[in-house]
Write an enzyme that holds these catalytic residues in place. Structure first.
Site, PDB file in Angstrom:
ATOM      1  CD  GLU A  14     -10.671   0.822  -3.496  1.00  0.00           C
ATOM      2  OE1 GLU A  14     -10.461   1.277  -2.362  1.00  0.00           O
ATOM      3  OE2 GLU A  14      -9.914   1.048  -4.459  1.00  0.00           O
ATOM      4  CD  GLN A  64      -9.127   1.417   8.899  1.00  0.00           C
ATOM      5  OE1 GLN A  64      -8.092   1.764   9.453  1.00  0.00           O
ATOM      6  NE2 GLN A  64     -10.187   2.188   8.874  1.00  0.00           N
ATOM      7  CE1 TYR A 101     -10.885   5.751  -0.798  1.00  0.00           C
ATOM      8  CE2 TYR A 101     -11.433   3.533  -0.022  1.00  0.00           C
ATOM      9  CZ  TYR A 101     -10.655   4.386  -0.784  1.00  0.00           C
ATOM     10  OH  TYR A 101      -9.657   3.875  -1.565  1.00  0.00           O
ATOM     11  CG  ASP A 148      -6.993   7.114   0.244  1.00  0.00           C
ATOM     12  OD1 ASP A 148      -6.609   8.274  -0.038  1.00  0.00           O
ATOM     13  OD2 ASP A 148      -6.438   6.097  -0.208  1.00  0.00           O
ATOM     14  CB  CYS A 195       9.314  17.385  -2.622  1.00  0.00           C
ATOM     15  SG  CYS A 195       8.356  17.154  -1.115  1.00  0.00           S
TER      16      CYS A 195
HETATM   17 FE1  SF4 Z   1       3.733  16.108  -1.504  1.00  0.00          FE
HETATM   18 FE2  SF4 Z   1       6.147  17.141  -1.870  1.00  0.00          FE
HETATM   19 FE3  SF4 Z   1       4.493  16.813  -3.919  1.00  0.00          FE
HETATM   20 FE4  SF4 Z   1       3.997  18.676  -2.142  1.00  0.00          FE
HETATM   21  S1  SF4 Z   1       5.745  18.590  -3.506  1.00  0.00           S
HETATM   22  S2  SF4 Z   1       2.518  17.244  -2.988  1.00  0.00           S
HETATM   23  S3  SF4 Z   1       4.699  17.685  -0.262  1.00  0.00           S
HETATM   24  S4  SF4 Z   1       5.427  15.217  -2.652  1.00  0.00           S
END
Ligand code: SF4
Length: 371
Positions: free
Chosen positions: A50, A55, A133, A151, A212
């Site tokens: 960690e 960074q 954190y 984070d 997504c």
């Molecule tokens: Fe992220 Fe896309 Fe999942 Fe939404 S759907 S949490 S924008 S990867």
């Protein structure tokens, strides 16, 4: 008034918790990366990883973590090592206060906890260099205590999941996001929940081009539903980054030794070695700057020769152009006046000292010139 945290009804919060438990955790079980600190997990290994990951990118950290563990396989080995060795292992990783704090904290744990890593959030947080954190990460990953981490990856996921469109770098907003992260934790599974959120941000909900379609949280994601993924999180306002012109000297003697100085422990890059020099003042040429700095720092008068190189480097909050000159001593004997120590060494010996990344470019050039 600007909301400081995402507004979620109790119902929506429950829905999010359900999806995290039902989809995110199984997704994490099958998609997590095989990282060295995830094997043979101990509080010590979690702590070191960690500290290194703060960074710094995972790819950069992996070889450092392996080397560090080989050299300091236990907390005791770290506590009893000279600070110079610790800095040498950290060389090139940046943010050197992390290495100094690890060393100091390891000694504290040896002394106050008989070498046993502290087990409460408060005690972990009280160690040198451990902020909220890192304390939450160690508490949850090493001891499974119910503390949520926040984070950059988690912030991005939470902002997109909830469609939160305020600047997350503001202190108030961060507190709001922390409280949301706390409420989303599955009690008793904090370590896995935290890692799953961070992993989602690292490999799926990435800053650009998130995947997504493969995301386990897509069905409850506001940004996906409203087509605002590219706009969230809101970028922090850009600040102008200050720039410094800096001069340094490679002072040689007639036996081929070069002069290096150790930075004061209390200064930035404290404890590291460097080619002596400093920041150029107004109305001063660069050779004048180098000569003045060496007089102030080491009490020597030098003849400044040709320029060896210019190193450009970006630190977190400013950039430098480091102008490096050859030099010889005209009069005086080097004394550590504004530095911790000063040494003559051969070019071969330079590799045994810990230098900052900017000065390592000079070491590389000197080693290459030597052929
Ligand atoms: Fe992220 Fe896309 Fe999942 Fe939404 S759907 S949490 S924008 S990867």
């Amino acid at each position: 008034m600007v909301p400081a945290s995402p507004r979620l009804s109790h119902q929506k919060l429950r829905a999010l918790q359900t999806v995290i438990q039902a989809r995110l955790l199984p997704w994490f079980a099958t998609h997590q990366r095989d990282l060295p600190w995830r094997r043979n997990r101990t509080p010590y290994r979690v702590w070191i990883s960690e500290a290194m990951l703060a960074q710094t990118r995972v790819d950069t950290v992996i070889p450092y973590f392996r080397r560090f563990m080989k050299r300091f396989p236990s907390l005791r080995a770290l506590a009893t090592a000279p600070l110079d060795d610790v800095l040498k292992q950290w060389e090139g990783l940046g943010y050197y206060s992390r290495a100094r704090n690890l060393h100091k904290a390891a000694q504290m744990i040896q002394e106050h906890y008989r070498g046993r890593f502290p087990r409460t959030y408060a005690d972990i947080h009280a160690l040198p260099g451990v902020g909220p954190y890192t304390a939450a990460a160690i508490a949850s990953l090493a001891f499974n205590l119910d503390h949520a981490v926040l984070d950059g990856n988690v912030i991005r996921v939470l902002c997109r999941l909830t469609g939160f469109d305020q600047d997350p770098s503001r202190q108030k907003t961060k507190q709001g996001l922390q409280s949301l992260a706390d409420r989303l934790l599955v009690p008793g599974q904090a370590g896995t929940c935290n890692e799953a959120m961070m992993e989602l941000g690292a490999i799926c909900c990435t800053p650009s081009s998130p995947t997504c379609k493969q995301c386990p949280l897509q069905s409850v994601c506001v940004a996906f539903r409203t087509d605002t993924v590219d706009q969230l999180p809101v970028p922090r306002p850009k600040k102008a980054v200050p720039h410094k012109e800096v001069g340094a000297a490679v002072v040689r003697d007639d036996k081929g030794h070069v002069l290096i100085a150790q930075r004061l422990a209390t200064s930035m890059l404290g404890g590291l070695w460097e080619f002596p020099g400093g920041t150029q003042e107004p109305n001063e040429t660069m050779p004048e700057c180098v000569a003045r700095e060496l007089k102030e720092e080491l009490d020597i008068d030098i003849d400044v020769g040709d320029r060896l190189m210019i190193v450009r480097h970006a630190y977190s909050h400013f950039t430098i152009a480091l102008h490096v000159y050859w030099a010889t001593i005209r009069s005086g004997t080097p004394c550590p006046i504004e530095c911790a120590d000063v040494r003559w060494c051969t070019i071969d010996e330079l590799r045994t000292y810990a230098f900052s990344r900017a000065d390592l470019h000079i070491v590389d050039r000197l080693c290459a010139n030597r052929g």
